[in-house]
Design an enzyme around this catalytic site. Structure first.
Site, PDB file in Angstrom:
ATOM      1  N   LYS A   1      13.065 -18.774 -16.014  1.00  0.00           N
ATOM      2  CA  LYS A   1      13.302 -17.385 -15.793  1.00  0.00           C
ATOM      3  C   LYS A   1      14.261 -16.940 -16.902  1.00  0.00           C
ATOM      4  CE  LYS A   1      10.967 -16.334 -13.509  1.00  0.00           C
ATOM      5  NZ  LYS A   1       9.954 -16.832 -12.819  1.00  0.00           N
TER       6      LYS A   1
ATOM      7  N   ASN B   1      -0.211   1.332   6.380  1.00  0.00           N
ATOM      8  CA  ASN B   1       0.412   0.133   5.705  1.00  0.00           C
ATOM      9  C   ASN B   1       0.805  -0.822   6.599  1.00  0.00           C
ATOM     10  OD1 ASN B   1       0.223   1.660   3.502  1.00  0.00           O
ATOM     11  ND2 ASN B   1       2.434   1.986   3.060  1.00  0.00           N
ATOM     12  N   GLY B   2       0.661  -2.147   6.398  1.00  0.00           N
ATOM     13  CA  GLY B   2       1.392  -3.281   7.310  1.00  0.00           C
ATOM     14  C   GLY B   2       0.045  -4.054   7.545  1.00  0.00           C
TER      15      GLY B   2
ATOM     16  N   GLU C   1      12.418 -16.332 -19.995  1.00  0.00           N
ATOM     17  CA  GLU C   1      11.376 -15.367 -20.222  1.00  0.00           C
ATOM     18  C   GLU C   1      12.087 -13.974 -20.432  1.00  0.00           C
ATOM     19  OE1 GLU C   1       7.683 -16.004 -16.845  1.00  0.00           O
ATOM     20  OE2 GLU C   1       9.825 -16.104 -16.047  1.00  0.00           O
TER      21      GLU C   1
ATOM     22  N   ARG D   1       3.548   1.048  -7.207  1.00  0.00           N
ATOM     23  CA  ARG D   1       3.533  -0.195  -6.440  1.00  0.00           C
ATOM     24  C   ARG D   1       2.417  -1.229  -6.558  1.00  0.00           C
ATOM     25  NH1 ARG D   1       6.021   2.032  -1.579  1.00  0.00           N
ATOM     26  NH2 ARG D   1       4.671   0.713  -0.123  1.00  0.00           N
TER      27      ARG D   1
ATOM     28  N   HIS E   1      19.354 -39.426 -21.566  1.00  0.00           N
ATOM     29  CA  HIS E   1      18.293 -40.030 -22.426  1.00  0.00           C
ATOM     30  C   HIS E   1      17.887 -39.108 -23.525  1.00  0.00           C
ATOM     31  CE1 HIS E   1      17.847 -43.222 -19.392  1.00  0.00           C
ATOM     32  NE2 HIS E   1      17.629 -42.406 -18.280  1.00  0.00           N
TER      33      HIS E   1
ATOM     34  N   TRP F   1      -3.438  -1.994  -1.232  1.00  0.00           N
ATOM     35  CA  TRP F   1      -3.181  -3.464  -1.827  1.00  0.00           C
ATOM     36  C   TRP F   1      -3.776  -4.349  -0.832  1.00  0.00           C
ATOM     37  CZ3 TRP F   1      -0.899  -8.132  -1.543  1.00  0.00           C
ATOM     38  CH2 TRP F   1      -0.724  -8.704  -2.845  1.00  0.00           C
TER      39      TRP F   1
ATOM     40  N   GLU G   1      12.310 -24.194 -13.132  1.00  0.00           N
ATOM     41  CA  GLU G   1      11.950 -22.405 -12.719  1.00  0.00           C
ATOM     42  C   GLU G   1      13.143 -21.595 -13.228  1.00  0.00           C
ATOM     43  OE1 GLU G   1       9.430 -20.955 -12.200  1.00  0.00           O
ATOM     44  OE2 GLU G   1      10.307 -18.982 -11.382  1.00  0.00           O
TER      45      GLU G   1
ATOM     46  N   LYS H   1       1.524 -10.551 -17.250  1.00  0.00           N
ATOM     47  CA  LYS H   1       1.806 -10.847 -15.969  1.00  0.00           C
ATOM     48  C   LYS H   1       0.553 -11.929 -15.651  1.00  0.00           C
ATOM     49  CE  LYS H   1       3.330 -10.368 -12.101  1.00  0.00           C
ATOM     50  NZ  LYS H   1       4.530 -11.204 -11.901  1.00  0.00           N
TER      51      LYS H   1
ATOM     52  N   CYS I   1       0.780  -1.207  -0.010  1.00  0.00           N
ATOM     53  CA  CYS I   1      -0.075   0.019   0.168  1.00  0.00           C
ATOM     54  C   CYS I   1       0.867   1.270  -0.198  1.00  0.00           C
ATOM     55  CB  CYS I   1      -0.805   0.003   1.338  1.00  0.00           C
ATOM     56  SG  CYS I   1      -1.745  -1.698   1.556  1.00  0.00           S
TER      57      CYS I   1
END
Ligand code: G6P
Length: 613
Positions: A490, A105-106, A493, A27, A509, A79, A486, A608, A2
């Site tokens: 990355k 915030n928090g 991408e 943000r 193989h 957020w 992964e 995204k 936030c």
């Protein structure tokens, strides 16, 4: 997460606050709100959606006199973490009298018990947020001195906060405080601007006071008087900020992806906050309530996800099988409903999705619900479709992820899966002592990630050696096999290098036919079961002249001499190795892409959130 902005001075606050919110939009947020104090009255507007909508509504609902006259106000981009992103849950929140307003915030961890106590004393709440509880608590302590009231209220609070608070009874001043959530005070000419983020301040002033944890400040146009939580004066230096505005948006980092990689220690801390039961050696996951009958009936776990989230699920499988003795399958969500999935009331389906909107995952969730499985979700975005449709689940609390390549969401997903497996394990086979050991492991994760991030420069130097490659193989086994997938994802991408993740044993193989001096192999050879076999696989690659870059455990005495290019991660329990290793691989992909001049935050062809099947 936030964003907070507050203004007190001689200019109209409304426009400064709205522009400040715009500077905080990067943000990520889902709702916004503003409060102005004018002539002993508190005026509040808020809405779900964008700051522009708030600005339009402000011009339509508030007269020009108010907009031009009010010189004190606070505003917020939210957020969602507690309750969906609706107008009523947006900040500012007011106290019982409606004369005091707060932005926050928090996360207030003990908000549920505070709320019950306040309700017992007659308080009525409009929203589902933890912030409204804090507003009421401050309101209850307010007897004419807002600093006193804030200090008194914060003594009852567990968790994190950056707050700004105004009262209709207090013209020309606001009170701000911080613990664990950044808050800074920009000191201008006869005006003061507070914000959670320097980017909202630097178009007005570059003279900034960074509050420390437990600081409380009375802020006026003349500056700030700073106290500790016992209302005793403390002094804080004024720093000069030399960031360009564009760099400030990314917290000084060149890209959102890098910022998010470096945010991981904090994101992981937020993910685990309030969730470890250090008494019983288990996890509190309030969104995962099962009846004892449901719990006893679970025979199998089925994880459904796409992309990076699926790789997290593949690591999670090891956690569930090892800690909870639950057979676990991981399935590409896109495939699930085109088979005849044999699924029903004895299956626990876990849908993993950062965005909570991925179309394939959503379709699989609907199929599983329709077939009568117990379906829970693991999402980052609160109130997202998958979170809503599953009803039960766990939020990551990793903060908004803006870079298209997922980084901090992945590590937070791994941590939640570990805590879920711990919770199930404790009800099935783990002793309290074993549970406590896993709690200790979970607590060590932010520190381990911080250690790994210290390798950034070394990894950047290695990346320069490999940045010209056209093809790459990533190999790993056991818990590190999904991490090889992964890591390769990355790299492709964001750098557009063709990269394939393989189980280390599978290389021979087929893919080994492609190896030569131009095809490097990134081998995950950390100190986990199967390490010696991976060392042998490295030999096989070297024998085909392939350059090998190895990720190893720092201080491992058994490292063969043939390893030349090495990335070191700190020693940890094997269960945590996927987290440290993936952080190293995120940095490697990032630096390769940077050296190749790729548009890291907006890679071509990628989105995204993929809302088509
Ligand atoms: C897209 C993103 C990936 C992500 C995947 C699944 O492909 O680019 O980074 O892993 O979707 O997204 P989800 O939001 O469901 O985790």
């Amino acid at each position: 997460m936030c964003g907070i902005i507050g203004y007190v001075g001689h200019r109209p606050a409304a426009e400064i606050l709205i522009n400040g919110l715009r500077r905080l939009e990067y943000r990520g947020y889902d709702s916004a709100g503003i409060a102005l104090i004018d002539n002993g009255r508190l005026n509040i507007l808020k809405n779900a959606g964008k700051v522009n909508l708030l600005a339009e509504r402000m011009r339509a609902s508030w007269n020009a006199e108010l907009l031009n006259r009010a010189t004190l106000g606070i505003a917020h981009t939210r957020w969602a973490t507690h309750g969906p992103p609706t107008e009523v849950n947006a900040h500012p929140h007011t106290d019982q009298t409606g004369r005091l307003a707060l932005v926050h915030n928090g996360i207030i961890e003990n908000y549920a018990s505070l709320r019950r106590q306040l309700e017992g004393r007659g308080h009525k709440f409009l929203s589902q947020t933890d912030t409204e509880v804090l507003a009421h608590l401050i309101g209850e302590f307010y007897k004419g001195d807002l600093v006193d009231a804030v200090c008194a209220a914060l003594k009852h609070v567990e968790g994190t906060y950056g707050i700004a608070c105004v009262s209709a009874d207090l013209p020309g001043a606001m009170v701000v405080a911080r613990k664990g959530s950044p808050l800074l005070i920009g000191v201008g000419e006869n005006e003061t601007i507070v914000a959670s983020d320097v980017s909202a301040i630097i178009s007005h002033t570059r003279q900034v006071i960074y509050l420390d944890d437990n600081d409380v400040a009375l802020v006026t146009a003349a500056g700030a008087e700073i106290r500790d939580i016992n209302n005793i004066s403390v002094s804080r230096a004024v720093a000069s900020v030399d960031w360009e505005e564009s760099a400030a948006e990314k917290g000084g980092f060149a890209h959102f992806m890098l910022k998010e990689i470096f945010e991981q220690p904090d994101a992981l801390q937020n993910t685990m906050r309030g969730r470890l039961d250090e008494e019983m050696g288990s996890a509190f996951l309030a969104g995962l309530q099962f009846t004892p009958r449901e719990m006893a009936g679970i025979r199998r776990v089925v994880i459904l996800a796409c992309g990076t989230s699926m790789h997290a699920g593949m690591v999670g499988r090891y956690f569930f099988e090892e800690l909870a003795d639950l057979p676990t399958e991981v399935e590409q969500a896109a495939e699930f409903r085109y088979r005849n999935p044999l699924i029903g009331g004895h299956d626990l389906v876990i849908a993993i999705s950062q965005s909570g909107e991925t179309a394939d995952t959503l379709a699989a969730v609907r199929e599983a619900i329709q077939k009568g499985a117990l379906v829970v979700s693991l999402c980052n975005v609160v109130g997202s479709t998958i979170a809503r449709e599953t009803g039960r689940g766990v939020y990551l609390h990793a903060g908004p992820e803006i870079g298209v390549a997922s980084t901090k969401a992945f590590t937070s997903q791994l941590l939640v899966l570990l805590m879920m497996a711990l919770k199930f394990g404790r009800s099935r086979r783990l002793s309290r002592e074993e549970g406590l050991e896993i709690c200790r492991e979970v607590r060590s994760v932010p520190g381990l990630v911080r250690e790994t991030l210290k390798q950034n420069d070394a990894i950047a130097a290695l990346a320069a050696r490999y940045a010209k490659a056209r093809d790459f193989f990533y190999i790993g086994r056991g818990l590190l096999y999904p991490v090889a997938l992964e890591g390769a994802l990355k790299l492709k991408e964001i750098s557009y290098i063709h990269a394939e993740g393989y189980h280390a044993a599978e290389l021979k193989h087929g893919p080994i036919a492609l190896l030569d001096e131009n095809v490097p192999v990134l081998a995950l050879a950390c100190d986990v079961p199967g390490k010696d076999k991976t060392f042998s696989n490295i030999q096989e690659c070297r024998a085909r002249q392939a350059p090998v870059l190895s990720v190893v455990t720092d201080g491992d005495p058994s490292l063969p001499e043939m390893l030349t290019d090495i990335i070191r991660v700190p020693p940890s329990s094997p269960r945590l190795t996927p987290i440290t290793v993936v952080v190293a691989l995120q940095l490697f992909a990032y630096h390769v892409a940077r050296i190749r001049g790729c548009p890291i935050d907006q890679p071509k062809n990628l989105a995204k959130s993929v809302t088509v099947e």
